[in-house]
Design an enzyme around this catalytic site. Sequence first.
Site, PDB file in Angstrom:
ATOM      1  N   ARG A  70      -6.978   3.623   1.668  1.00  0.00           N
ATOM      2  CA  ARG A  70      -5.721   4.288   1.324  1.00  0.00           C
ATOM      3  C   ARG A  70      -5.893   5.812   1.243  1.00  0.00           C
ATOM      4  NH1 ARG A  70      -2.654   4.872  -3.977  1.00  0.00           N
ATOM      5  NH2 ARG A  70      -0.467   5.117  -3.375  1.00  0.00           N
ATOM      6  N   ASN A  99       0.225   9.832  -5.306  1.00  0.00           N
ATOM      7  CA  ASN A  99      -1.223   9.866  -5.550  1.00  0.00           C
ATOM      8  C   ASN A  99      -1.639   9.781  -7.015  1.00  0.00           C
ATOM      9  OD1 ASN A  99      -1.799  10.089  -2.808  1.00  0.00           O
ATOM     10  ND2 ASN A  99      -1.731  12.331  -2.848  1.00  0.00           N
ATOM     11  N   HIS A 198      -2.551  -3.622   3.504  1.00  0.00           N
ATOM     12  CA  HIS A 198      -2.087  -4.175   2.228  1.00  0.00           C
ATOM     13  C   HIS A 198      -2.569  -5.615   2.031  1.00  0.00           C
ATOM     14  CE1 HIS A 198       1.374  -1.046   1.649  1.00  0.00           C
ATOM     15  NE2 HIS A 198       0.177  -0.510   1.630  1.00  0.00           N
TER      16      HIS A 198
END
Length: 329
Positions: A70, A99, A198
């Site tokens: 990620r 973030n 994911h």
Amino acid sequence: MAKIFSSKLLIPFFTLFTISCSVLARPPRVLPPFRVGFYQQSCPPAEYIVHKYVSKFVRLNPGLAAGLIRLHFHDCFVRGCDASVLLDGPNSEKESIPNKGSLRGLEVIDAAKAELELRCPGVVSCADILTFAARDSAWKVGNIYYDVPSGRRDGNVSLILEPLLNLPPPFFNASALRDNFARKGLSLDEMVTLSGAHSIGISHCSSFLTRLYPTVDPTLDPKYAAFLKRICPPPVNGTTVVNPTVNLDSFTPNALDNKYYVGLKVNKGLLTSDQTLFNSPLTKKIVLNNAQYGYAWATKFAAAMVKMGKIEVLTGSQGEIRKNCHAVN
Ligand code: HEM
Ligand SMILES: *[C@@H]1O[C@H](CO)[C@@H](O)[C@H](O)[C@H]1NC(C)=O
Ligand SMILES: *[C@@H]1O[C@H](CO)[C@@H](O)[C@H](O)[C@H]1NC(C)=O
Ligand SMILES: *[C@@H]1O[C@H](CO)[C@@H](O)[C@H](O)[C@H]1NC(C)=O
């Protein structure tokens, strides 16, 4: 004897001779500044050292593989793959909504960078370390291997506003996701394929809470929704009090595989941006294909990761090689 000099043999012989001479006579080739094996001369153990730390950390905590993949995505979509996501500062990318409080794996980058600065000071960029770490993570948790070009240089700008302007939010529908990825030069198929990341890692409740309260999103499996509601309490006065995490893939949360797409088929996509890939006619066929053909998906995933790693890279004399990934030199 005479037979050897028959014209049939002579012509190919001279052709070969002139080709090999012209190769030998050519001046030393200038290697491209962005290529597989960029550090082969300047820091031979570079890729090995990154691999060593990824192996060590991911063995102790498989979730870090998700964090590193990620991180690479969040780096490349904001100012290109220039390690801008790694810079500290009150107004840096790290402090932005996508973030803040959810980045993982930074300690792996720090450990690799520390050893690389001892072995080859000022040579290996933070952007390349992050790219290698994401690649090695895909290998550790997905048995997916690919070579990546390197030679990225580090940027010196990181702005808090930019992640929100460039990264897709979890409530986007398929066409909005397509447009967002297209702006980075990635196709619809690559968007769906990369969403397969994911298949590992976690999400905070805050990223999908609107699917649970005040009413349950009808594209969410009711039993799965009930399970999620038990973990994620409703917001109080519009604010989230506690923010636990849930696995993004309910079948194989620690394996980077195509089970994520199988989950979408049974309405177990956690984020709106996940489930929409199955529910939208734009992307449904791609989801069905990825769900059925795991090997083909893995091959596409590797190629798409390489492509994502090429977004707006700084090379040659652009940018710098940071001494410390947290700060500009
Ligand atoms: C398609 C658009 C995408 C959206 C809207 C999206 C959004 C999100 C969100 C909201 C989370 C959970 C963050 C949290 O609440 O903690 C997440 C996690 C994650 N995303 Fe994405 N993402 C997208 C694409 C990608 C891509 C392209 C990759 C990498 C190739 C990726 C890799 C990951 C990983 C591995 C996690 C788990 C992180 C962890 O466990 O630390 N995502 N994403
Ligand atoms: C997808 O979202 C965009 C804006 O984000 C909207 O304009 C569009 O109508 C949506 N498409 C569908 C099919 O819901
Ligand atoms: C929610 O807001 C109302 C009015 O703003 C307030 O009276 C109430 O105490 C708040 N509840 C909580 C649990 O904070
Ligand atoms: C950032 O890097 C560029 C080279 O890419 C350089 O010209 C500039 O002076 C640097 N700025 C800062 C604040 O370090």
